[in-house]
Design an enzyme around this catalytic site. Structure first.
Site, mmCIF file in Angstrom:
data_model
loop_
_atom_site.group_PDB
_atom_site.id
_atom_site.type_symbol
_atom_site.label_atom_id
_atom_site.label_comp_id
_atom_site.label_asym_id
_atom_site.label_seq_id
_atom_site.Cartn_x
_atom_site.Cartn_y
_atom_site.Cartn_z
ATOM 1 N N ARG A 141 0.824 -1.221 0.000
ATOM 2 C CA ARG A 141 0.000 0.000 0.000
ATOM 3 C C ARG A 141 0.855 1.268 0.000
ATOM 4 N NH1 ARG A 141 -3.881 -0.883 4.952
ATOM 5 N NH2 ARG A 141 -1.963 -1.856 5.685
ATOM 6 N N ASN A 154 -6.429 -2.426 1.947
ATOM 7 C CA ASN A 154 -6.333 -3.880 2.080
ATOM 8 C C ASN A 154 -7.723 -4.454 2.265
ATOM 9 O OD1 ASN A 154 -3.637 -4.427 1.835
ATOM 10 N ND2 ASN A 154 -3.207 -4.502 4.022
#
Length: 761
Positions: A19, A37
């Site tokens: 990320r 996520n």
């Protein structure tokens, strides 16, 4: 013209800095949207031009974080959305889990610098980590991989740690186990006198190790038992505790320079030792005796680098105190039981020893992986565990069903398949031991819950008495498929190399229930047109006493040399009571508790009795391991005989046995091992060439525990010319730790799944 796209990325993309990586790419390209996520993977939504979106996706693929693995990217159009910036959003959860879990990673160089820098706020902090290193699988409780779903959830980050966690330019940006001495886990020691030591714990442990004492150290995936590897008294005491008279122990170092005088280490082995996986690597000994306490009577030592900050801190203080030895680091358990992970259990079972504890709980226990590099620097796994589990193995299949595979009973590892990939469990161990059976069941329940799986099929070994099969039957999986043990071995190699069919398979090991009810283990198979045929095998010999022969290897010797009883009596006269030998021969004559075996592993045991003089096995394959060290003495070999019995080739050992006896009587015992190894290679080549020409198949797969023998592995490629394509296991062990992968691939490739589905309909 701007468009909005949703991008879903599957694979190992959580817990590896993915990320933050996406965030940085988006900021650099000026793309707006978000990333989060989820149990489906990493989800991205962006709004931008076609050109920028195309470049964004290209950079995701080409510049992904080093420890990530992308298995699939789905891109879909959305209704145009207006975003003002690019953000990392909170994770979302979904019952349909398709993402993977990252494996634990060894401490990185940057974090090592942090803990050794007196001016750094993490100086000597044992739980230092970042997005590039630290615990993953060992602490995860639930997907997605977020702190609140790990055993770190009880530690609230301090202001400084939280600032790092939220700063995109920081390497601890969204590092889930992030912590420091103010807010994170802590270490203490419970001494052998039950004194709790919080301040000065490192000084105490270092003093005890230097003093020749044995200590327990709680690590990443469980406890280690540790001592000075060059202290004979300490190692001998450890052998008594572990009930391991001769079985090798692994050692740990913080710097290769401490080993260069004692072991051969090439550049590829150095890279592997220092890799994020940091496995135990088998390294060959030089001519010295220092490692004879740790790894007696064999030519290699298992070595690993200090892979956690805690290990590094212990070594720093040891080196500062002038201590230069490696440390024994062996699994914290009693013989063959699961590695201990709980503080209370360690204190109960090892009361009276110094125990280093910490309060970062271990959710998923996991041993250290063990590997060696072959002559071409290919990795050959002996035990697949920390650093490799739960990494998925991609296979060539689009079947959209969930399949469970129970593995074998020895060196058990189970596994499961979901569309296009297989995920194997950590090393479970030998299921004859109740604690390991409990570990099997608990790990199955945990994996099932973690990945949100319901299984459509189970694949089990056809052995009628396997614990793994019986336990799997109790899991209430509707469809169960059975597969023969050695066929699974070959299919594990086929799975790794995406071979669908047209293969000659050579499977050598110590035991496995055969299709005819006998014990197999010296097999040649033909896989063609989705049919499997046993085309050659070693001639059967009776094994008196059944499984007891794995310990009392003189019984295998008596079996193999059954025709030459005079020699057996003469050789064993000072080693085994004559009445016992009489009973064994009578039982074989009358076929009482003497199952027939074609296993090459047992033949190795038998020959090792002559080569080493040992009549008992100190540990599994101890005799063959000692023989391997002597396999380079000559290129000569023994003659052998092969009969064609109605289309099946039978390998007869009579000529080999007679020539071994001649060599022994002529004082050439030291050449027997080499000539036997070379004979085995000649048999393999002879039969594979015949079978290849007969069936026009030139793909040859080798698997089974015998192919952990370095000499055989390094020699196999050299005995075949370029017409032949040679395949061995590299992603899973060739021993029974790779069986589950083969079980799954067998079910898929032989259409057993399709057949079952048709029956259901």
């Amino acid at each position: 013209m701007d468009k909005t796209k949703r991008i879903v990325i599957n694979g190992v993309v959580q817990g590896v800095g993915f990320r933050p990586f996406v965030y940085k790419i988006a900021r650099q390209l000026g793309v707006y949207g978000f990333v989060l996520n989820s149990s489906k993977g990493v989800i991205i939504e962006i709004t931008s031009s076609d050109e920028k979106i195309e470049k964004f996706i290209k950079e995701l693929k080409e510049k992904k974080p080093p420890h990530s693995e992308i298995s699939k990217i789905d891109v879909m159009d959305l209704k145009l959305k207006k975003f003002k910036e690019f953000k990392i959003l909170k994770s979302s959860n979904d019952s349909n889990i398709v993402t993977s879990i990252p494996s634990d990673l060894a401490v990185c160089d940057d974090c090592i610098k942090d803990i050794l820098d007196e001016n750094n706020r993490r100086f000597l902090y044992p739980f230092t980590n970042c997005t590039n290193c630290g615990p993953r699988f060992s602490i995860i409780e639930k997907i997605p991989y977020d702190r609140k779903y790990t055993t770190m959830k009880k530690f609230r980050m301090c202001a400084d740690c939280k600032a790092e966690y939220e700063e995109p330019s920081d390497r601890r940006f969204h590092a889930q186990p992030n912590a420091c001495s103010l807010c994170g886990p802590r270490v203490w020691v419970v001494s052998s006198q039950l004194k709790i030591i919080k301040k000065g714990w490192i000084d105490y442990i270092v003093k005890r190790i230097k003093g020749g004492n044995i200590v327990l150290i709680k690590g990443l995936g469980g406890f280690h038992i540790s001592c000075d590897a060059f202290n004979q008294k300490a190692v001998s005491e450890l052998r008594v505790i572990k009930k391991r008279d001769f079985k090798p122990f692994a050692v740990m170092v913080d710097d290769i320079k401490y080993l260069s005088d004692y072991l051969y280490i090439n550049e590829e082995e150095k890279k592997l030792l220092h890799s994020p996986k940091a496995p135990i690597v088998m390294l060959r000994k030089k001519e010295n005796k220092l490692f004879e306490f740790v790894a007696p009577l064999i030519d290699s030592v298992g070595v690993m680098m200090a892979y956690t900050p805690l290990h590094r801190i212990i070594f720093k203080d040891l080196r500062d105190a002038g201590f230069k030895s490696p440390l024994v680091m062996t699994s914290g358990n009693f013989k063959d039981e699961p590695i201990i992970k709980e503080n209370d259990e360690a204190m109960e079972k090892f009361s009276g020893f110094d125990i280093l504890l910490h309060n970062r709980d271990i959710k998923n226990r996991i041993d250290d992986s063990v590997v060696f590099l072959d002559g071409k620097s290919n990795i050959r796994l002996i035990r697949r565990a920390r650093g490799y589990v739960p990494d998925s193995i991609k296979i060539n299949s689009d079947i959209d069903l969930n399949i469970f595979a129970s593995g074998a009973d020895i060196k058990n590892v189970f596994g499961f398949y979901r569309k296009g990939e297989v995920i194997l469990s950590q090393y479970i161990g030998d299921l004859e031991i109740k604690e390991n059976r409990d570990f099997f069941v608990n790990s199955y329940k945990n994996i099932k819950k973690l990945f949100g799986l319901n299984f459509d099929f189970a694949v089990i070994d056809m052995h009628p008495s396997y614990y793994s099969s019986e336990m799997t039957k109790k899991f209430k999986i509707k469809n169960i498929i059975q597969v023969q043990h050695h066929i699974s071995h070959i299919y594990s190699v086929m799975a790794e190399n995406n071979l669908k069919d047209n293969v000659i398979g050579v499977s050598f090991d110590g035991t496995g229930y055969g299709l005819d009810g006998n014990i197999w283990g010296g097999e040649f198979f033909l896989m063609k047109n989705k049919e499997i045929k046993r085309v050659a095998h070693f001639d059967y010999i009776p094994l008196c006493g059944g499984d007891i022969v794995t310990k009392e290897i003189w019984r295998s010797f008596a079996s193999l040399f059954y025709r030459r009883r005079d020699f057996v009596y003469d050789f064993l006269k000072s080693k085994v009571d004559k009445k016992t030998i009489d009973i064994v021969f009578k039982m074989m004559d009358k076929k009482i508790n003497s199952p027939l075996s074609s296993a090459v592993g047992r033949i190795f045991d038998a020959v090792s009795v002559i080569v080493t003089g040992d009549v008992m096995s100190e540990f599994e394959a101890s005799g063959p391991m000692k023989m391997e060290n002597m396999a380079y003495k000559t290129k000569d070999s023994y003659k052998f005989d092969i009969l064609n019995d109605s289309g099946t080739y039978i390998i007869k050992s009579d000529s080999i046995i007679d020539d071994i006896i001649i060599d022994y009587k002529n004082g050439k015992k030291n050449f027997i091992s080499a000539k036997f190894h070379n004979s085995l290679l000649n048999i393999i080549k002879y039969l594979c060439v015949i079978l290849s020409e007969e069936y026009s198949i030139y793909n040859i797969c080798f698997s089974g525990g015998v192919f952990q023998n370095r000499f055989l592995v390094n020699s196999i490629n050299n005995v075949f010319d370029k017409r032949y394509r040679i395949f061995l296991n590299s992603k899973v062990p060739s021993n029974d730790g790779g069986i589950a992968l083969g079980q799954i691939y067998y079910a898929i490739r032989t259409d057993k799944i399709i057949f079952h589905n048709r029956k259901e309909k």
